[in-house]
Write an enzyme that holds these catalytic residues in place. Structure first.
Site, short mmCIF file in Angstrom:
data_model
loop_
_atom_site.label_atom_id
_atom_site.label_comp_id
_atom_site.label_asym_id
_atom_site.label_seq_id
_atom_site.Cartn_x
_atom_site.Cartn_y
_atom_site.Cartn_z
N ASP A 167 13.98 46.98 -108.58
CA ASP A 167 14.91 45.65 -108.66
C ASP A 167 13.84 45.04 -107.50
O ASP A 167 14.05 43.82 -107.42
CB ASP A 167 15.72 45.99 -106.93
CG ASP A 167 17.01 47.10 -107.69
OD1 ASP A 167 17.48 46.75 -108.91
OD2 ASP A 167 17.69 48.14 -107.20
N ASN A 200 28.35 48.41 -108.00
CA ASN A 200 27.37 50.85 -107.30
C ASN A 200 27.45 50.98 -108.44
O ASN A 200 28.55 51.23 -109.07
CB ASN A 200 27.97 50.63 -105.98
CG ASN A 200 29.42 50.60 -105.85
OD1 ASN A 200 29.64 51.22 -106.40
ND2 ASN A 200 29.13 49.47 -104.74
N ARG A 257 30.83 51.67 -111.00
CA ARG A 257 30.68 51.63 -112.41
C ARG A 257 31.74 53.25 -112.34
O ARG A 257 32.03 53.19 -113.96
CB ARG A 257 29.11 51.62 -112.86
CG ARG A 257 29.14 50.39 -112.77
CD ARG A 257 27.11 50.39 -113.65
NE ARG A 257 26.24 51.03 -112.22
CZ ARG A 257 25.03 50.90 -112.28
NH1 ARG A 257 24.38 51.23 -113.37
NH2 ARG A 257 24.49 50.97 -110.98
#
Length: 428
Positions: free
Chosen positions: A88, A159, A163
């Site tokens: 990320d 998150n 999901r």
């Protein structure tokens, strides 16, 4: 001799998701092994990537979707360091006063298939034609379209818990989703993994599976404290990967992918860049590179070392710390540590010419004798404290040179095609 931190308490920034908190707790657990008397306070912060759960990541923007708000608090000294999933953390736009202070041992970097529970299938290839696969990653979509063109790919945001809930809601129409093996395993969701996709079919993201800890570049105390967490093979692989990404360019909207191995000082690296539907791609590799031997390279390949200026951090042994631009050497005490730290530069200076030789230790004469001072440099924004500098430099050059090879194979035209695309991923 093990470093003794100056502070008795450190504030750690993290995202609010269950996975982020699990990862942060794992870092604290590792730190407690070295510093059992230090206290850690966890500060939860919501990022723009956490707030916007509707739009595909590529449509929101490339830069710092899961890091920017954390970096703001870090810059304001409200926290001391941040625990990230390294994938990320952008390789191109890390703030000039921030560095990756440590990278922990990498978990499995591969991607996994999680199939909806009503399907009695165990792999992607067994799913019926037209099945809907949930993923928000352009990297995954492009490669999966190349290898599994029979499926439909639809954005699935949130998150891991969110999901999973979407996958289990049959009305939303997902037949499977793709997620990082490392995240699933850290949540102890191993039993939900239907299939692990080998890199031959799906190369992974830069830094995937590794945890990176970001801190202020002039916080010498924190950098030294965190350095015990560095896992040398992971640091070397991730520096090569981040250098590759920085040279090739890209973020959430650019499908780029890698695979690296580092065994007995030898690096093997694959790199790939695709267009959005996987119909065009360039791919190449470097292999059997002994990183202990200086690597030659062409003059137009940029280096990402922090120049010899304000961004130099001179670290002495446990009793000494040298820092300012006049090379003034001072005894380190808790009362004067702030005056020893180097302030961040007003702007990023131009990169120096490439060097194929590593920096050697600087020696200075002190009243008590000769002190050995190690020059801490940044490699693709990563501090490699206590790791051989020739190896770190060569790892960065390997990643950079692999990116240049892809550019020579036609990556520029693929990047231009992506930039001209008005729609990245359709929002369901």
């Amino acid at each position: 001799m093990q470093y003794v931190p100056l502070r008795s308490k450190y504030k750690i920034g993290t995202r609010q998701s269950e996975l982020a908190l699990v990862q942060t707790e794992s870092v604290i657990e590792q730190l407690h092994k070295f510093y059992p008397n230090i206290e850690y306070e966890v500060i939860k912060i919501k990022t723009i990537g956490d707030k916007n759960l509707l739009d595909p990541l590529a449509n929101i923007g490339d830069k710092g979707l899961f890091t920017k708000e954390l970096e703001v608090e870090l810059d304001r000294n409200n926290i001391d360091f941040v625990v990230h999933s390294l994938k990320d953390v952008p390789s191109t736009v890390l703030p000039p006063n921030m560095v990756i202070g440590a990278i922990l041992e990498r978990a499995d970097p591969r991607d996994a298939v999680v199939i909806a529970p009503w399907h009695k299938k165990t792999s992607l290839s067994e799913l019926p034609h037209g099945s809907v696969i949930g993923t928000s990653s352009t990297r995954r979509i492009a490669q999966l379209k190349l290898n599994y063109p029979q499926f439909t790919y639809k954005n699935i945001r949130g998150n891991m818990n969110t999901r999973w809930e979407k996958l289990n809601n049959r009305e939303l129409g997902y037949d499977a989703m793709i997620a990082a093996v490392a995240g699933l395993q850290r949540l102890k969701w191993n039993d939900r993994i239907s299939e692990i996709i080998e890199p031959d079919r799906l190369l992974y993201a830069i830094g995937q599976g590794a945890l990176g800890i970001e801190c202020r570049h002039n916080d010498i105390d924190t950098i030294r404290m965190l350095s015990v967490l560095n896992h040398e093979p992971t640091v070397i692989r991730c520096i090569a990967e981040r250098a590759f990404l920085r040279r090739i360019g890209g973020g959430c909207s650019i499908p780029n992918a890698v695979r690296t191995t580092y065994i007995e000082k030898e690096l093997v690296m694959d790199g790939m860049l695709l267009n959005l539907d996987g119909s065009r791609f360039v791919k190449d590799h470097v292999e059997n590179l002994d990183l202990t031997i200086p690597i030659t390279t062409t003059k137009h390949v940029p280096t990402f070392f922090v120049p010899h200026s304000d961004d130099e951090l001179l670290l002495a042994d446990d009793e000494m710390q040298a820092a300012d631009r006049r090379n003034l050497k001072r005894k380190r005490t808790e009362s004067d540590i702030d005056s020893v730290l180097v302030p961040p530069p007003a702007q990023q200076p131009p990169s120096p010419p490439l060097s194929t030789t590593s920096s050697t230790a600087t020696t200075s004469a002190a009243s008590t004798g000769t002190e050995t001072v190690s020059l801490l440099r940044h490699y693709a924004h990563v501090c490699g404290v206590n790791i051989n500098e020739t190896i770190l430099e060569n790892a960065e050059l390997c990643g950079t040179n692999l990116a240049v090879k892809l550019m020579q194979l036609g990556a520029d035209s693929i990047l231009e095609e992506i930039q001209q695309s008005s729609v990245i991923i359709p929002t369901p």
